[in-house]
Motif scaffolding. Sequence first.
Motif, PDB file in Angstrom:
ATOM      1  N   THR A   8       0.798  -1.741  -0.314  1.00  0.00           N
ATOM      2  CA  THR A   8      -0.362   0.016  -0.356  1.00  0.00           C
ATOM      3  C   THR A   8       1.120   0.750   0.101  1.00  0.00           C
ATOM      4  OG1 THR A   8      -2.264   1.451   1.050  1.00  0.00           O
ATOM      5  CG2 THR A   8      -0.397  -0.199   2.284  1.00  0.00           C
ATOM      6  N   GLN A   9       0.220   2.275  -0.302  1.00  0.00           N
ATOM      7  CA  GLN A   9       1.230   3.800  -0.034  1.00  0.00           C
ATOM      8  C   GLN A   9       0.187   4.333   1.261  1.00  0.00           C
ATOM      9  OE1 GLN A   9       0.640   7.045  -3.241  1.00  0.00           O
ATOM     10  NE2 GLN A   9       2.701   6.605  -3.135  1.00  0.00           N
ATOM     11  N   VAL A  10       0.935   5.106   1.642  1.00  0.00           N
ATOM     12  CA  VAL A  10       0.834   5.689   3.331  1.00  0.00           C
ATOM     13  C   VAL A  10       1.139   7.076   3.257  1.00  0.00           C
ATOM     14  CG1 VAL A  10       0.783   3.574   4.131  1.00  0.00           C
ATOM     15  CG2 VAL A  10       2.949   4.516   4.456  1.00  0.00           C
ATOM     16  N   LEU A  22       4.329  10.139   1.216  1.00  0.00           N
ATOM     17  CA  LEU A  22       4.285   9.689   0.529  1.00  0.00           C
ATOM     18  C   LEU A  22       5.025   8.032   0.355  1.00  0.00           C
ATOM     19  CD1 LEU A  22       1.457  10.462  -2.082  1.00  0.00           C
ATOM     20  CD2 LEU A  22       0.611   9.428   0.375  1.00  0.00           C
ATOM     21  N   VAL A  61       0.889   6.910  11.060  1.00  0.00           N
ATOM     22  CA  VAL A  61       0.050   6.979   9.722  1.00  0.00           C
ATOM     23  C   VAL A  61      -1.189   7.176  10.735  1.00  0.00           C
ATOM     24  CG1 VAL A  61      -0.983   5.964   8.169  1.00  0.00           C
ATOM     25  CG2 VAL A  61       1.323   5.067   8.477  1.00  0.00           C
ATOM     26  N   VAL A 129       0.816  -1.885  10.096  1.00  0.00           N
ATOM     27  CA  VAL A 129       1.145  -1.044   8.939  1.00  0.00           C
ATOM     28  C   VAL A 129       3.078  -1.103   9.562  1.00  0.00           C
ATOM     29  CG1 VAL A 129       2.090   0.717   7.936  1.00  0.00           C
ATOM     30  CG2 VAL A 129      -0.469   0.443   8.746  1.00  0.00           C
ATOM     31  N   ALA A 138       0.427   3.564  13.635  1.00  0.00           N
ATOM     32  CA  ALA A 138      -0.549   3.382  13.368  1.00  0.00           C
ATOM     33  C   ALA A 138      -2.630   2.612  13.675  1.00  0.00           C
ATOM     34  CB  ALA A 138      -0.713   2.456  11.634  1.00  0.00           C
ATOM     35  N   SER A 144      -6.613   4.278  10.324  1.00  0.00           N
ATOM     36  CA  SER A 144      -5.211   5.206   9.724  1.00  0.00           C
ATOM     37  C   SER A 144      -5.425   5.116   8.101  1.00  0.00           C
ATOM     38  CB  SER A 144      -3.844   4.485   9.850  1.00  0.00           C
ATOM     39  OG  SER A 144      -3.490   4.724  11.511  1.00  0.00           O
ATOM     40  N   ALA A 147      -3.910   7.216   3.564  1.00  0.00           N
ATOM     41  CA  ALA A 147      -3.373   5.311   2.996  1.00  0.00           C
ATOM     42  C   ALA A 147      -4.363   5.466   1.121  1.00  0.00           C
ATOM     43  CB  ALA A 147      -3.283   4.405   3.724  1.00  0.00           C
ATOM     44  N   SER A 148      -4.148   4.334   1.201  1.00  0.00           N
ATOM     45  CA  SER A 148      -4.689   3.533   0.375  1.00  0.00           C
ATOM     46  C   SER A 148      -5.407   2.981  -0.114  1.00  0.00           C
ATOM     47  CB  SER A 148      -3.281   3.367  -1.000  1.00  0.00           C
ATOM     48  OG  SER A 148      -2.846   2.414  -0.713  1.00  0.00           O
ATOM     49  N   ALA A 150      -6.508   0.728   3.859  1.00  0.00           N
ATOM     50  CA  ALA A 150      -6.729   0.440   5.397  1.00  0.00           C
ATOM     51  C   ALA A 150      -7.584  -0.333   5.904  1.00  0.00           C
ATOM     52  CB  ALA A 150      -8.084   1.686   5.727  1.00  0.00           C
ATOM     53  N   PRO A 358      -6.473   9.485  -2.202  1.00  0.00           N
ATOM     54  CA  PRO A 358      -5.824   8.927  -2.543  1.00  0.00           C
ATOM     55  C   PRO A 358      -5.488   9.252  -3.828  1.00  0.00           C
ATOM     56  CG  PRO A 358      -6.839   7.991  -0.787  1.00  0.00           C
ATOM     57  CD  PRO A 358      -7.713   8.975  -1.453  1.00  0.00           C
TER      58      PRO A 358
END
Length: 358
Positions: A8-10, A22, A61, A129, A138, A144, A147-148, A150, A358
């Motif tokens: 994922t991206q956070v 990010l 996050v 995370v 997180a 959290s 992010a892309s 959760a 996101p």
Amino acid sequence: MSGGGTATQVLLTRGIDTPAELVAARLDAPREDEVLVRIEAVGLCHTDLATRAALGATPAVLGHEGCGIVEQVGAAVSAASGIRVGERVVLSFRSCGSCERCLGGAPAYCEQAQRLNSAGRRPDGSATVTVDGRPVFASFFGQSSFASHALVAADACVPVGEAAPEVAAPLGCGLLTGAGAVLNVLRPGAGDRLLVVGAGGVGAAAVLAARSEGVEVVVVEPLASRRELVASFGAKACESLDELADPGISHALDTSGRPEIVDRVLGLLDPLGTLAVVGLGPARAEIDVRRLMLRGLTLRGCVEGDAVPRELVPELLRRHAAGTLPLDRLVTTFPLSEWDEAVAAQRAGRVLKPVMLP
């Protein structure tokens, strides 16, 4: 962390002096009572900023007003709950569901609230995370959601059907608090007059909720742009409390968190009036206890609008769909990558309720 999981991206924050960034991360696999949600929108709340400051340089996050699409569900998540793969849900605060207050319909005052929402881990201490293989703070409010994706407890999810995610997301906390303070705590009716101090996201949501009930509203707000907005909702807007020479106020809501405001507003209330406070500021305030007693006033704290999210969130969205609660007029969207810009715009009063995409 358990096996599997999701890349994922956070949005990682490290205190107030370092820009958020990010980064790539690993999200743990859902446990039996959890769901994986692809985030479509997430509101920016003052609580996120206060927590970032309190954590100092700790990598974190945050984000606790998420809305998105369920992509995976744990083995114990029943379809009868409405939490299904492909369902759009709002993510709200966590509660244990079994303590006396939860069972009594007051989950915002859950005995386990701190452990479930603010520990930075699952209740058992496990991380959700990792960044570069290391756990970070997180599971904030059990989600959290900056992010892309959760990882969320299923019981903190509210199905919202086809609601616009940028409108639904802030109902996880901020707009829920303002509207709930009016509808659940103060409960003004026809012939009452409500004073709202502060017309940020929480205060503006309170104004909309009161106006949807046909209640007369007076707002005190120093920013002209916010006064213009609430005036367009049918509220009377003033720059300061000094303008309320003969207020005739039956109910009041303070969103400022300023102790000196509490005593001043109590002095403006009619006998048997009620003031609810939702703003977090200095811990102590001086009030005139004799006036409080002799005039039969009520001073009431309020957390999360005293809401049961599964009841109030759908109700607010129904009012929005009917045109009586124009929540979309409170929202300005930003890409998640522009989080710092959104924070600056909110602090400067250029936007009311930033919602990150996101």
